[in-house]
Design an enzyme around this catalytic site. Structure first.
Site, short mmCIF file in Angstrom:
data_model
loop_
_atom_site.label_atom_id
_atom_site.label_comp_id
_atom_site.label_asym_id
_atom_site.label_seq_id
_atom_site.Cartn_x
_atom_site.Cartn_y
_atom_site.Cartn_z
N ASP A 286 0.88 -1.49 0.10
CA ASP A 286 -0.02 0.02 -0.03
C ASP A 286 0.87 1.19 0.01
O ASP A 286 2.07 1.09 0.19
CB ASP A 286 -0.93 -0.12 1.38
CG ASP A 286 -1.97 1.11 1.11
OD1 ASP A 286 -2.32 1.51 -0.05
OD2 ASP A 286 -2.57 1.33 2.28
N HIS A 287 0.21 2.39 -0.26
CA HIS A 287 0.96 3.60 -0.24
C HIS A 287 0.52 4.55 1.26
O HIS A 287 -0.63 4.97 1.04
CB HIS A 287 0.69 4.33 -1.29
CG HIS A 287 1.19 4.17 -2.57
ND1 HIS A 287 0.60 4.26 -3.95
CD2 HIS A 287 2.28 3.34 -2.79
CE1 HIS A 287 1.49 3.77 -4.91
NE2 HIS A 287 2.43 3.11 -4.40
N PHE A 455 -5.18 4.36 0.38
CA PHE A 455 -6.05 3.47 -0.13
C PHE A 455 -5.80 2.66 -1.61
O PHE A 455 -6.70 2.77 -2.59
CB PHE A 455 -7.61 4.19 -0.63
CG PHE A 455 -7.95 4.95 0.55
CD1 PHE A 455 -7.59 4.75 2.12
CD2 PHE A 455 -8.56 6.30 0.49
CE1 PHE A 455 -8.20 5.78 2.98
CE2 PHE A 455 -9.03 7.25 1.35
CZ PHE A 455 -8.61 6.88 2.80
N HIS A 456 -4.50 2.38 -1.41
CA HIS A 456 -3.96 1.86 -2.92
C HIS A 456 -3.36 0.22 -2.64
O HIS A 456 -2.38 -0.15 -3.04
CB HIS A 456 -2.76 2.66 -3.24
CG HIS A 456 -3.31 3.80 -3.76
ND1 HIS A 456 -2.19 4.86 -3.99
CD2 HIS A 456 -4.13 4.68 -3.92
CE1 HIS A 456 -2.59 6.17 -4.52
NE2 HIS A 456 -3.95 5.82 -4.51
N GLY A 457 -4.27 -0.55 -1.87
CA GLY A 457 -3.80 -1.81 -1.68
C GLY A 457 -3.80 -2.75 -3.08
O GLY A 457 -4.51 -2.38 -3.75
#
Length: 529
Positions: A286-287, A455-457
């Site tokens: 994630d980020h 929210f970049h899973g």
């Protein structure tokens, strides 16, 4: 009975359903756990935060994160036609060329993927070597251009950073306005762009409000799915293939519920093992973002967006603050010497984005901060129960690798330097939740206390580990995964753009069409290459 059953009508699933159903000889069923995308707030860009923790959001949280003071981190995911492309911040940001090339997977280099990015795109700036025009997905310049966003970019320039007017072209580095997935100032999700124009096809069936519980298998072949709509069991059969497009958390969850995953973990939960697949759910990335929130008394934040004049402007012109996607502007930087590409991006939004977007703004503010693009930390998705309605256990392990924390600290210091520039003066009256000092120790504690997900899973069913380069689940026939979970690394972008390209490429792989040719003369026509 259908030829293809697609699970998840999200960023990739809508693309795949639309492309496969272009062939009238095949029968396609697209299954979505959530409802149709008819909520008005879905289509008003600035209202995306109002969708969190509603019926169109899976409303996930991570498990307690050891390096973040054991906080649970909010992880919204779209549960609606369009998936997360219906509730996200609409950034159109591909990864860096180095990201795709580093995957080392045949067919997935940057040059091989670029034609799929271009095929998907209808960029209002027109076609070029890097961009497409006439594709389904509208990509446009933002129509808000808030004065705070302008000031942030001016301050970045005063701090010595270069400008960049296209992060999806040859060079990511520098600061500028982001392009967004909007059409005439309204959200353009993959449901809007791809699915709705295809809905009247007789060979495409779209089922909403069905939560799939598992993939049905016979021997080593997938033959359909079983799920429920309210209390009614629903079985959908696939003659050719089942394709999971359920995302980084739900795709591995469905594989494990179907008996495909780490054998010991499945047996512990009483799930019959169909295939021991140890890598399912691992490699989660994630980020993380460290928010820097500066409050002020200038009446220019998105708190003004619902004033009558701006509501009228949005309704009549498709412009103004209601078209804001939140992070309107930003920039890519390298935080240390010797890096081959940026390791941090800044997202800047003209609002108070507190508590992962769940906190109500209490005044005018600007929020920006570093997003760590190349984290070394890895998490995993596992099951807490064999009950298919139990949410998956998500452990991101943010900052498990100390190098990620060092990057975050360097990113915060760069952000503070931008805040002190003259252009930011009117919007830098107070730092919300400021640490006791700007020492390394105090800033590190601030980072641990306020970092949240952007929210970049991704990456839990990675190509080369869980699926092969054709996106087929290794060891099971008739089953593929086509979403951001197949990305070996998250990369230096916002994954929605990559998810769309994955859907485009997956359609060609499944249909047996030859890959798009990177050397197509039309691609090479742009002299600015």
């Amino acid at each position: 009975m259908y030829d293809y059953v697609i699970v998840g009508a999200g960023s990739a699933g809508c693309v795949l359903a639309a492309r496969l159903s272009e062939d009238p000889s095949v029968r396609v069923c697209l299954i979505e756990a959530g409802p149709s995308d008819d909520l008005e707030t879905i289509h008003i860009p600035a209202a995306f935060g109002e969708l969190f923790r509603t019926r169109v959001d899976w409303d996930y949280d991570s498990h307690e994160e050891p390096a973040l003071r054991r906080r649970r981190i909010f992880l919204p995911r779209g549960r609606v036609l369009g998936g997360t492309s219906s509730i996200n911040a609409m950034l159109y940001l591909r990864g860096n060329k180095l990201d795709y090339d580093s995957w080392g997977q045949p067919g997935w280099s940057y040059d091989e993927l670029l034609p799929y990015f271009r095929r998907s795109e209808d960029n209002e700036r027109g076609a070029s070597y890097y961009h497409g025009a006439g594709g389904p997905m509208s990509v446009s310049d933002g129509r808000s251009r808030n004065i705070q966003s302008q000031a942030f970019l001016e301050a970045a320039g005063q701090a010595g950073w270069t400008a960049n007017d296209d992060f999806n072209a040859g060079d990511q580095e520098g600061f500028g306005f982001f392009q967004v997935t909007q059409r005439d100032g309204r959200r353009c999700s993959t449901a809007v762009a791809y699915l709705h124009p295809a809905m009247d096809r007789p060979n495409l069936t779209v089922e909403t409000n069905i939560q799939v519980h598992k993939v049905l298998t016979q021997g080593n072949r997938a033959v359909g799915v079983v799920g429920s709509r309210l209390d009614d069991e629903v079985v959908v059969r696939a003659e050719r293939e089942v394709i999971l497009c359920a995302g980084a958390y739900n795709s591995p969850q469905l594989l494990m519920l179907s008996g495909i995953g780490p054998a010991d973990h499945l047996r512990m939960l009483g799930i019959d093992v169909v295939l021991d697949h140890p890598e399912v759910g691992r490699n989660l990335q994630d980020h993380p973002l460290v928010p820097l929130i500066f409050t002020h008394d200038q009446p220019v934040s998105l708190l003004i967006a619902e004033e009558p004049e701006y509501v009228r402007q949005f309704a009549e012109e498709g412009r103004g603050p209601l078209t804001s996607n939140g992070p309107e502007a930003g920039g890519f930087v390298r935080t240390r010497d010797g890096l081959s590409a940026p390791d941090v991006v800044y997202f800047s939004g003209p609002l108070m984005f507190a508590d992962s977007g769940l906190g109500l703004p209490t005044g005018h503010a600007i929020t920006y901060g570093p997003v760590m693009l190349t984290p070394r930390s890895r998490g995993e998705v596992t099951l807490d129960s064999n009950n298919p309605t139990t949410k998956p256990k998500i452990q991101h392990n943010y900052y498990q690798d100390e190098d990620d924390l060092r990057t975050a600290l360097a990113g915060v210091r760069i952000g503070l330097d931008i805040a002190r520039q003259k252009a930011m003066g009117p919007y830098h009256q107070a730092w919300l939740n400021a640490p006791a000092s700007e020492s390394d120790a105090d800033l590190t504690e601030y980072i641990r206390g306020y970092t949240h997900s952007i929210f970049h899973g991704s990456s839990t069913c990675a190509i080369g580990k869980v699926v092969d380069p054709e996106l087929r689940v290794m060891g099971i026939e008739g089953l593929r995964v086509a979403d951001v979970s197949v990305m070996p690394t998250t990369g230096r972008g916002a994954p929605n753009a990559s998810a769309i390209a994955i859907g485009e490429k997956a359609a060609d792989l499944i249909a047996g069409r030859p890959p798009l040719d990177p050397a197509d003369p039309h691609l090479l026509a742009d002299t600015a290459r």
